[in-house]
Design an enzyme around this catalytic site. Sequence first.
Site, short mmCIF file in Angstrom:
data_model
loop_
_atom_site.label_atom_id
_atom_site.label_comp_id
_atom_site.label_asym_id
_atom_site.label_seq_id
_atom_site.Cartn_x
_atom_site.Cartn_y
_atom_site.Cartn_z
N VAL A 67 0.87 -1.18 0.00
CA VAL A 67 0.00 0.00 0.00
C VAL A 67 0.90 1.23 0.00
O VAL A 67 1.94 1.26 0.66
CB VAL A 67 -0.90 0.05 1.25
CG1 VAL A 67 -1.78 1.30 1.23
CG2 VAL A 67 -1.77 -1.20 1.33
N CYS A 68 0.53 2.20 -0.80
CA CYS A 68 1.21 3.50 -0.72
C CYS A 68 2.68 3.36 -1.09
O CYS A 68 3.02 2.58 -2.00
CB CYS A 68 0.99 4.05 0.70
SG CYS A 68 1.17 5.81 0.90
N THR A 69 3.57 4.01 -0.37
CA THR A 69 4.98 3.94 -0.72
C THR A 69 5.61 2.60 -0.34
O THR A 69 6.82 2.42 -0.50
CB THR A 69 5.77 5.08 -0.05
OG1 THR A 69 5.51 5.05 1.35
CG2 THR A 69 5.35 6.43 -0.62
N GLY A 70 4.81 1.67 0.14
CA GLY A 70 5.32 0.31 0.37
C GLY A 70 5.87 -0.29 -0.91
O GLY A 70 6.77 -1.14 -0.87
#
Lengths: 188, 188
Positions: A67-70
């Site tokens: 998720v996101c900058t993961g």
Amino acid sequence: MGNDIMDLGHMLQPTIMATHTFLNAPALDVLLVPGGIGNRVLADNKDTSVEDFVRLRYGQLDYLLSVCTGSMSLAKAGVLDGRRATTNKGAWAEVIPNGNNVTWVPTARWVVDGNIWTSSGVSAGMDMAYAFLSHLYGKGNEKLAKTMNGIEYAPHTDPHWDPFSVVHKVPGADKNADLSDCVKPVGY
Amino acid sequence: MGNDIMDLGHMLQPTIMATHTFLNAPALDVLLVPGGIGNRVLADNKDTSVEDFVRLRYGQLDYLLSVCTGSMSLAKAGVLDGRRATTNKGAWAEVIPNGNNVTWVPTARWVVDGNIWTSSGVSAGMDMAYAFLSHLYGKGNEKLAKTMNGIEYAPHTDPHWDPFSVVHKVPGADKNADLSDCVKPVGY
């Protein structure tokens, strides 16, 4: 922060105690890697433990999600090479240089490539999670519908709906797409 | 749970360590009371500490908010008497007997009565939070818009949109209202 005694407890806590370390984590079927400010702290400290863990474990996973900058961690682990993926649209410029062999998709609430699912920022994780659970259990699954309606969340179900790629001026974003999406309870 | 050794760590953890107890919590401007399964555990153990805290502190608050079945705690504290309020629609029948002098609103994503804001279940808390921050800082506030677009959440802005009251068959729910809502990024 100046000379004042400041109580930042409300900002820095409560603490969340992990159940395992990277070293003693059990076998996993599904690994979800979140993003966020913590990732930058790790990067600043040249701590590669997240991407090392992803690289080590990927081969034994059924699914890998971020998720996101993961997805930056996934890119650094090398597992996105030759794959399509996306990330938080506000952090686009920061993330994509970490994956030169990744096909970064500018307008996407989430992307699925093989067994790797990557979503856009923060809230997009909720929509990807619903799509992922639909994939695993079937869109008409009653328990899934009950869960979604129990948490009173009407999911965005179109992975192409990504107005935030326009809001954040991501190069290549689809500026013709509708910024709005109409949602309703699952099963209705 | 039978005789098998089961590792429930993935379900019961990670632990979240609070920063204060009810006894030593500092002065508060805004108190937000969540709902959820924890409330039932407290009720089963006849633990009234949440409603006691609400009752004690309400007079010194600028605002009191609740999400989901958190309004049950507010009702038990007596602060909702003579006021309009709502709660998680799946738990409607369980919650409303706790407030016989409360005007429970069946179809509402959230309700505002004076300085008390109560929302429907779980995800509704996000929409109420955006409405509350708009109230505090102004709907056009740039920082607020940046925050909402940074977390890539397109909020539901109509407090009357509450299809879950229909899904959960709440008595008095507005069955004529549109179950769907169209959302877009804040400021667009």
